[in-house]
Write an enzyme that holds these catalytic residues in place. Sequence first.
Site, short mmCIF file in Angstrom:
data_model
loop_
_atom_site.label_atom_id
_atom_site.label_comp_id
_atom_site.label_asym_id
_atom_site.label_seq_id
_atom_site.Cartn_x
_atom_site.Cartn_y
_atom_site.Cartn_z
N CYS A 1 -2.71 11.35 4.00
CA CYS A 1 -3.09 10.43 2.92
C CYS A 1 -2.98 11.12 1.56
O CYS A 1 -2.77 10.48 0.54
CB CYS A 1 -4.53 9.99 3.06
SG CYS A 1 -4.89 9.12 4.56
N HIS B 1 -3.94 1.68 7.60
CA HIS B 1 -2.56 1.98 7.19
C HIS B 1 -1.84 2.52 8.41
O HIS B 1 -2.45 3.18 9.26
CB HIS B 1 -2.52 3.08 6.11
CG HIS B 1 -3.04 2.67 4.79
ND1 HIS B 1 -3.89 3.48 4.04
CD2 HIS B 1 -2.85 1.56 4.05
CE1 HIS B 1 -4.18 2.88 2.91
NE2 HIS B 1 -3.57 1.71 2.88
N GLU C 1 0.82 -1.22 0.00
CA GLU C 1 0.00 0.00 0.00
C GLU C 1 0.85 1.26 0.00
O GLU C 1 0.37 2.36 0.32
CB GLU C 1 -0.96 -0.03 1.20
CG GLU C 1 -1.87 -1.26 1.22
CD GLU C 1 -3.26 -1.03 0.61
OE1 GLU C 1 -3.78 0.08 0.71
OE2 GLU C 1 -3.82 -1.98 0.03
O1 SUG Z 1 -7.74 2.93 0.70
N1 SUG Z 1 -10.52 5.06 0.99
C1 SUG Z 1 -9.09 4.89 0.96
C2 SUG Z 1 -8.44 5.85 1.92
C3 SUG Z 1 -6.96 5.85 1.81
C4 SUG Z 1 -6.32 6.65 2.87
N2 SUG Z 1 -4.92 6.63 2.72
C5 SUG Z 1 -4.01 6.60 3.71
N3 SUG Z 1 -4.33 6.32 4.94
N4 SUG Z 1 -2.79 6.79 3.38
C6 SUG Z 1 -8.71 3.44 1.29
O2 SUG Z 1 -9.35 2.85 2.17
C7 SUG Z 1 -12.81 4.73 0.20
C8 SUG Z 1 -13.55 4.83 -1.12
C9 SUG Z 1 -15.04 4.72 -0.94
O3 SUG Z 1 -15.49 4.02 -0.01
O4 SUG Z 1 -15.79 5.35 -1.72
C10 SUG Z 1 -11.30 4.54 0.03
O5 SUG Z 1 -10.86 3.94 -0.92
#
Ligand code: SUG
Length: 449
Positions: free
Chosen positions: A372, A249, A175
């Site tokens: 993020c 994460h 990731e």
């Molecule tokens: O991968 N949310 C992302 C958020 C990523 C956050 N990134 C870090 N923490 N670096 C994920 O879970 C949600 C999309 C939706 O539900 O419409 C989403 O993909």
Amino acid sequence: MTSAFEVNFDGLVGPTHNYAGLSFGNVASSSHGGLASSPRQAALQGLEKMRALQQLGLKQGVLPPHERPHLPTLERLGFAGQDVGKILQRVAAEAPALLAIVSSASSMWVANAATVTPYPDSSDGKTHLTPANLSSMLHRAIEVDTTSRVLEAIFQGADYRHHPALPAADSFADEGAANHTRFCRDYGGPGIELFVYGRSAAGRAEQPSRFPARQTREASAAIARLHRLADRAVFAQQHPQAIDAGVFHNDVIAVGNRALLFYHELAFLDGPGTRVELDAAAVRHLDRPLDYIEVPKAAVSLEDAVASYLFNSQLISVPATQGVSIVVPAECRERPAVYRYLQSLQADNPLVERVIYFDLRQSMNNGGGPACLRLRVVLNQTQIDTLGASVILDEALYQRLKEWINLHYRDRLAPADLRDPALVAESRAALDELTQILGLGSIYDFQTV
Ligand code: SUG
């Protein structure tokens, strides 16, 4: 040693930003699924954060959103044809979940785009970039090809080594930078790198029971090898309790900058052991141990940490100031325990200069806070001046992007709107113009077919 900057490249939010509840284990995503979103507000909120950091004197870059809905993925899955409207109708009727998956604007969270090792840390003196395979979830796995093209278009030349993403198998689930932290004294000087994983494919690691662990130890180890880190790499396992509380994460529970690690007591399965290893590597390569701010669970519970995204903050070294400034989401003001903690940190801790609050609610509702939205790349001035695209933010680019967002983005998007073929046309027009604004060339599938 030449002086260098840590450039934050932020992902611009795409025109299809929506709430689809796609990420099991990401509490915000699950609880907002099905609600209407505002792509325009989301993009403007992100842009304002970029501008504020640029105005503080930091180097700020921009990464473009991806093309969504992603018709090439639909085609690979048997939904082909000339008429976009008909394709979308068929998908909505036969595989409605897929429509949300190929429409997600998740590429905005560029902390998951790649892992980057800057040139002072690798044994060959190159900056290494490996796009994350994001194999845990389809809506994110389809980001890899465009991410690779974007990174190759921007970071061109002999200073960079672009690796292909790791094989997209469960045992190598990766990731990106969200599970990777670099420590150094000065950005252009030597560093050490912490890789945090949630599980080991070999099955040795203690596992969370409620939510999935995304990053594997095997993936982290492969990246450290590819990036030629040798004994500059330190590995640590995330605490399964943290994952079960919604820490999907590591950057939801820990963040570092220069020689400082800010983290929650339950971030790592073996916190004290991780510190011993980090200090040993730091003494070897930085000639000093690291500084730590450990937040006790008695002061901030895991639940408060996840709801406020306290640790998804950006720790920034603002020019001409002493300590670190902490960029946190506005939600940190709304959780009394977190706000109290931040106020005491600002008043009493000499390592901390000040706390800066940002409204990033549109992204936060999908589990994406300040950290993020950014990918950090250490660059010297020559490298900044010779990037392959005009992606460094200045006032003119800020104004241009603001106009562009206001012109092309919808103010409201409900789940049913993802069926609208006009959204495809609007998004393509927007992205086509963006590649011209940023001087990126043709990076999208719709531009090359
Ligand atoms: O991968 N949310 C992302 C958020 C990523 C956050 N990134 C870090 N923490 N670096 C994920 O879970 C949600 C999309 C939706 O539900 O419409 C989403 O993909």
